[in-house]
Enzyme design. Structure first.
Site, short mmCIF file in Angstrom:
data_model
loop_
_atom_site.label_atom_id
_atom_site.label_comp_id
_atom_site.label_asym_id
_atom_site.label_seq_id
_atom_site.Cartn_x
_atom_site.Cartn_y
_atom_site.Cartn_z
N ASP A 207 12.79 21.33 19.04
CA ASP A 207 12.25 22.28 20.02
C ASP A 207 13.31 22.74 21.00
OD1 ASP A 207 10.15 21.08 18.75
OD2 ASP A 207 9.20 20.30 20.56
N GLU A 291 0.71 13.98 27.66
CA GLU A 291 0.06 14.38 26.41
C GLU A 291 0.08 13.23 25.42
OE1 GLU A 291 1.74 18.04 24.88
OE2 GLU A 291 1.20 17.51 22.83
N ASP A 316 -3.70 15.94 22.05
CA ASP A 316 -3.08 16.70 20.96
C ASP A 316 -3.70 16.19 19.66
OD1 ASP A 316 -1.52 17.86 19.03
OD2 ASP A 316 0.41 17.20 19.79
N LYS A 341 -3.28 24.33 19.21
CA LYS A 341 -2.30 24.78 18.21
C LYS A 341 -3.05 25.67 17.24
CE LYS A 341 0.54 20.53 18.29
NZ LYS A 341 0.65 19.16 17.74
N HIS A 369 3.11 25.94 20.82
CA HIS A 369 3.88 26.24 19.60
C HIS A 369 3.80 25.03 18.67
CE1 HIS A 369 7.77 24.00 21.03
NE2 HIS A 369 6.68 23.33 21.28
N LYS A 392 3.13 25.92 26.12
CA LYS A 392 4.20 24.99 25.76
C LYS A 392 4.95 25.63 24.61
CE LYS A 392 4.58 20.49 23.50
NZ LYS A 392 3.98 19.17 23.30
P1 PGA Z 1 4.42 19.30 16.28
O1 PGA Z 1 4.80 18.99 17.79
O2 PGA Z 1 4.37 20.76 16.13
O3 PGA Z 1 5.53 18.63 15.52
O4 PGA Z 1 3.07 18.66 16.05
C1 PGA Z 1 4.22 19.66 18.86
C2 PGA Z 1 3.49 18.70 19.77
O5 PGA Z 1 3.37 17.51 19.45
O6 PGA Z 1 2.99 19.09 20.81
ZN ZN Z 2 2.05 16.85 21.13
#
Ligand code: PGA
Ligand code: ZN
Length: 429
Positions: A207, A291, A316, A341, A369, A392
């Site tokens: 990221d 989170e 999450d 997401k 994202h 985010k």
């Molecule tokens: P991921 O990470 O897209 O690898 O799930 C993003 C997050 O955990 O917030």
């Molecule tokens: Zn996460």
């Protein structure tokens, strides 16, 4: 009306295939592509992958591309792109599974987002405005960016168990200033890491956060706090952590050394130890959001920590953007914020619905994202249109992350005097 839909396989920020769709109407061509996470859970909509071992390690998406070009295209040609929910319903009608396994959430989402862009163009309004209309909201709000500055967990090759440390420029007066504060802090952090950990420490994770070889969360928070101080933003920039604890939950214990080469086994923590650790972190550092502090199925400790009322507790993988899991978490007061997401949901219409569900419960909402991203900036418009107050999108580094932040800068410019930055009101409750 939709006149043609053409999908293709492109590559995400990790060099893994993903789906891109060009959707044509009488007005023009509208393009969208979908992201992908490092870990996927069993309660989220399913990405369709070819599984052909000799090609991209089984991760090709030619089947999903074919589904768009044939099945989905056939069903949607002639439809009005303004009618987002009808388009999404039509796709859902083609898939008899509960988790979109038949068409693939990657196929559906790419079409859904492309249609949303076409709908905005049809109405001759900006995308965020069209999204606000679809959700029945009228006041767009620029979100506080949760900017990743340190990466660990599954997103980086260092020993840090925790996945991300983020900075929240809540004290900025507008989004542009928030990005300035975020970028300056990021640059000061780089200089500090260079002094303390050498140039290798400045390598970045998926990221874009720096991945110095530190092994404790406190070490990371110390570095970031010093960067905020050096940048002159003490008190105006807060901290957030994405623990992503599911990745190091072993049985009922949490292994904070899960990436260390010589595991001593001494860093195993119980859920209660973790609650105690988070409580201390929030006391010692300006941490305002945590989170996924526990395993995806550890409802008990997540609820216990939330009940202390110390900070925003974000679900999450606990929630996986799944309405049933969100319902349970609202009912049981398990957490108090949703990480949305879009690719876990699969369509724009359903994404709008789950955001509403969380807001009705007075939760915080973060549009997020994925660690595997593309240059598509849709989530920037989504965050503004749904007025979530938080987004985010990674570090101010790597084009696929900047695509989102730069779009937010454009939106703020376009809104001019009408632009509102969520700032201190970031939880929007
Ligand atoms: P991921 O990470 O897209 O690898 O799930 C993003 C997050 O955990 O917030
Ligand atoms: Zn996460």
């Amino acid at each position: 009306a939709i006149t043609k839909i053409k999908a293709r396989q492109i590559l995400d920020s990790r060099g893994i295939p993903t789906v891109e769709v060009d959707l044509y109407t009488n007005k023009g061509m509208y393009r969208a592509s979908v992201p992908s996470g490092a870990s996927t859970g069993m309660y989220e909509a399913v990405e369709m992958r070819d599984g052909e071992k000799g090609k991209y390690l089984g991760k090709g998406v030619s089947k999903a591309v074919k589904i768009v070009n044939e099945k989905i295209s056939e069903a949607l040609i002639g439809m009005d792109p303004v009618l987002q929910s009808q388009i999404d319903q039509a796709m859902m009608g083609l898939d008899k599974t509960e988790n979109k396994a038949e068409l693939g959430a990657n196929a559906m989402l790419a079409v859904s987002i492309a249609a949303c862009k076409a709908g905005a163009a049809e109405k001759e309004v900006p995308l965020y405005k069209h999204i606000a209309d679809l959700s029945g909201k009228s006041n767009p709000i620029l979100p506080v960016p949760a900017i990743t500055v340190i990466s660990g967990g599954k997103h980086a090759g260092n020993n840090l168990a925790v996945q991300e440390i983020m900075i929240l420029p809540v004290g900025a007066s507008n989004f542009e200033e928030a990005m300035q504060m975020g970028c300056e802090t990021y640059h000061h952090l780089k200089a500090i890491i260079l002094e303390k950990n050498g140039s290798n420490g400045c390598n970045v994770g998926d990221d874009g956060g720096f991945a110095p070889n530190i092994s404790s969360i406190e070490e990371g928070l110390d570095l970031v706090r010093e960067a905020i101080d050096r940048a002159g933003y003490t008190g105006r920039v807060k901290l957030a952590i994405d623990v992503a604890a599911t990745d190091f939950c072993m049985g009922k214990k949490y292994d904070l050394d899960f990436k260390a080469p010589n595991k001593s086994g001494q860093n195993f923590k119980t859920g209660e130890d973790m609650v105690e650790m988070y409580t201390q972190l929030c006391k010692e550092y300006p941490v305002v959001s945590i989170e996924q502090p526990f395993d995806k199925d550890d409802w008990e400790h997540t609820k216990l920590f939330t009940s202390l009322g110390i900070c925003q507790v974000v679900g999450d993988d606990l929630l996986m953007s799944n309405p049933k899991r969100i319902e349970r978490a609202i009912h049981e007061s398990t957490c108090n914020a949703l990480l949305l997401k879009v690719n876990q949901v699969g369509t724009v219409t359903e994404a709008i619905e789950v955001v509403k569900q969380a807001k009705t419960a007075h939760w915080g909402v973060i549009i997020s994202h994925r660690s595997g991203e593309t240059e598509d900036s849709f989530i920037a418009d989504l965050a503004v249109g749904l007025a979530t107050g938080q987004i985010k999108a990674g570090a101010p580094c790597r084009g696929e992350r900047l695509a989102k932040y730069n779009q937010l800068l454009r939106i703020e410019e376009e809104l001019g005097a009408e632009a509102t930055y969520s700032g201190e009101n970031w939880r929007q409750q």
